[in-house]
Design an enzyme around this catalytic site. Structure first.
Site, PDB file in Angstrom:
ATOM      1  N   ASP A  50       0.872  -1.164   0.000  1.00 26.48           N
ATOM      2  CA  ASP A  50       0.000   0.000   0.000  1.00 26.48           C
ATOM      3  C   ASP A  50       0.918   1.226   0.000  1.00 26.48           C
ATOM      4  O   ASP A  50       2.134   1.102   0.189  1.00 26.48           O
ATOM      5  CB  ASP A  50      -0.896  -0.041   1.233  1.00 26.48           C
ATOM      6  CG  ASP A  50      -1.827   1.150   1.343  1.00 26.48           C
ATOM      7  OD1 ASP A  50      -2.295   1.635   0.285  1.00 26.48           O
ATOM      8  OD2 ASP A  50      -2.072   1.613   2.470  1.00 26.48           O
ATOM      9  N   ASP A  52      -0.101   4.968   1.395  1.00 22.45           N
ATOM     10  CA  ASP A  52      -0.260   5.823   2.579  1.00 22.45           C
ATOM     11  C   ASP A  52      -0.103   5.019   3.862  1.00 22.45           C
ATOM     12  O   ASP A  52      -0.768   4.007   4.071  1.00 22.45           O
ATOM     13  CB  ASP A  52      -1.629   6.505   2.561  1.00 22.45           C
ATOM     14  CG  ASP A  52      -1.764   7.480   1.404  1.00 22.45           C
ATOM     15  OD1 ASP A  52      -0.957   8.409   1.336  1.00 22.45           O
ATOM     16  OD2 ASP A  52      -2.671   7.281   0.571  1.00 22.45           O
TER      17      ASP A  52
END
Length: 483
Positions: A50, A52
């Protein structure tokens, strides 16, 4: 944080020093990786990430900006009272894993309601807190909301601030609509791109540990691992952040980059096709028959991703910070290995390593053993001693909890029970760590082994039942004879 240190008598302090071996207060490593399941990195061929709070870690300043902007949206667009403007974001007020019951106003702890009169000192006055920690999740239906991701911290603080203002000023309100308004205001900060603009304008101030991310990715590529990125953030934002952390050629490190993926729907909804973006981020409408290295794709779904790449099963290890949106479906439905990024872990381990925590916890455990063993004595003098022990134990329990967070305690534990967040962490992740950079401390073929921990009926037989893994167990010989 100002926390009163428990008072230990000379006798109890002597016992503590006997129970605590030298060096025990530096036993845990904040940069370590912890295993829920056995996993060998040598078997992993493909690493997914991922963006963030996984590759990009953000400073607390971002939460203050989100809180302030959403608060102003409530006042200016939703016409909430201007008096809310006096509330500021308080770092460390809330923790992940809390729940909010839209049917209740008062704070509850565990599963027991707390009277409305119980309030917590905050903002120089009284704060009514509608959030609570729990060790398991029994709520059903739409009324009980969970806050599991790091971006929810400013939302929880804003929710508490608004409810505090309304109750303090005698303003009636509908909790369902209030929660929706606050969620919409927070969502606007993300969806309308306000947050992205702040970060892009001053990456040095908002993004942490960028140089370590390059070291991790480069090391994996040098060992012939394939890398991919699946994020909900837009390409222009990710591109600028990755250039800041990794360099202008960051895309050369990845075999696949997917933006605006709409997780968790990306993992469950087959309907959205992949679209290709050109080098300027403009959308192309050609049908996607293959996913090419170095290209940027938008939306799509996991089922097409698996079909086009063939990346299935335990040879894939995916890292994310959100236990549901990033990890749950991948582990439960698709057999990928998963790694959870838990930034709070570093702070909590540093607290656990302090003498204050170790002394408090060890004496608390000793008192618990004494209470359990001595409760059969019912004469007046013994009863008085037991009451004093119970009072002291409760005081130490509260003080130990407050070391982590005065409102809600640890993100991982509510007194002796794991929190709901902790239980989900164990269920949905094979390994967990404070940041991706922790991978640099291990060989690329390292095997992680989970530690066997005692069940309650096994605890008396374990020499590490106290808290460190190597402490003495008081009264072990005597306890064998208890029936």
């Amino acid at each position: 944080m100002n926390i009163k240190m428990p008072h230990f008598s000379n006798l109890s302090l002597s016992l503590l020093l006997d129970l605590l071996p030298p060096g025990v207060c530096s036993l845990l490593n904040p940069a370590a990786i912890y295993a829920n399941n056995e996993i060998s990195l040598g078997d992993v061929e493909i690493y997914g990430f991922d963006y963030d709070y996984t590759l990009a870690q953000y400073s607390n300043l971002l939460h203050s900006m989100i809180f302030n902007t959403a608060r102003d949206i409530l006042i200016e667009q939703f016409k909430y009272p201007e008096g809310l403007g006096k509330y500021d974001y308080i770092p460390g007020f809330a923790i992940r894993g809390l729940h909010y019951d839209v049917q209740k106003v008062s704070c509850t702890k565990g599963l027991k309601p707390v009277p409305d009169e119980e309030v917590i000192e905050l903002y120089g006055g009284t704060q009514h807190i509608p959030l609570y920690q729990m060790s398991d999740f029994y709520g059903k239906g739409p009324s009980l909301k969970q806050f599991m991701d790091i971006f929810s911290l400013p939302e929880m603080t804003l929710l508490s601030s608004v409810i505090d203002y309304f109750i303090t000023h005698g303003i009636e309100f509908d909790q369902v609509h209030l929660y929706k308004d606050i969620s919409d205001a927070i969502r606007d900060v993300h969806v309308k791109g306000v947050m992205y603009k702040w970060i892009e304008k001053d990456m040095e101030q908002y993004i942490l540990h960028g140089d370590e991310i390059y070291a991790v990715l480069n090391r994996l590529v040098n060992h012939k691992k394939k890398l991919f990125l699946i994020t909900n953030s837009p390409f222009s934002f990710v591109d600028k952040g990755m250039k800041h952390m990794v360099g202008k050629n960051w895309r050369d490190l990845f075999d696949m980059v997917i933006v605006q993926a709409d997780k968790p729907n990306f993992f469950t909804d087959r309907r959205k096709p992949f679209r290709k973006l050109d080098d300027n981020g403009s959308l192309q409408w050609d049908k996607i028959n293959q996913l090419e290295k170095g290209k940027i794709y938008k939306e799509g779904n996991l089922f097409d991703f698996l079909r086009l790449t063939g990346w299935r099963g335990s040879k894939v290890l995916y890292f994310g910070d959100h236990l549901y949106s990033d990890l749950a479906d991948l582990m439960l439905r698709h057999g990928w290995r998963t790694g959870a990024i838990v930034p709070e872990l570093e702070t909590e381990i540093r607290i656990i390593n302090t003498e204050q925590y170790m002394h408090s916890l060890t004496w608390q455990q000793a008192l618990t053993g004494l209470l359990e063993r001595m409760q059969m004595y019912q004469d007046a003098e013994s009863k008085q001693v037991l009451l004093e022990w119970m009072k002291e134990r409760q005081e130490i329990r509260s003080l130990t909890k407050n070391l982590f967070n005065p409102q809600f305690g640890s993100i991982f534990r509510t007194f002796h029970n794991p929190t709901y967040f902790s239980r989900r962490l164990v269920r949905f992740s094979d390994i967990y760590m404070a940041s991706i950079s922790c991978l640099l401390n291990y060989d690329v073929n390292f095997t992680f082994y989970p530690r066997r921990t005692p069940l309650q009926h096994e605890a008396p037989l374990w020499m590490d039942q106290l808290c460190t893994g190597c402490m003495k167990t008081p009264f072990l010989e005597e306890m064998v004879h208890i029936r």
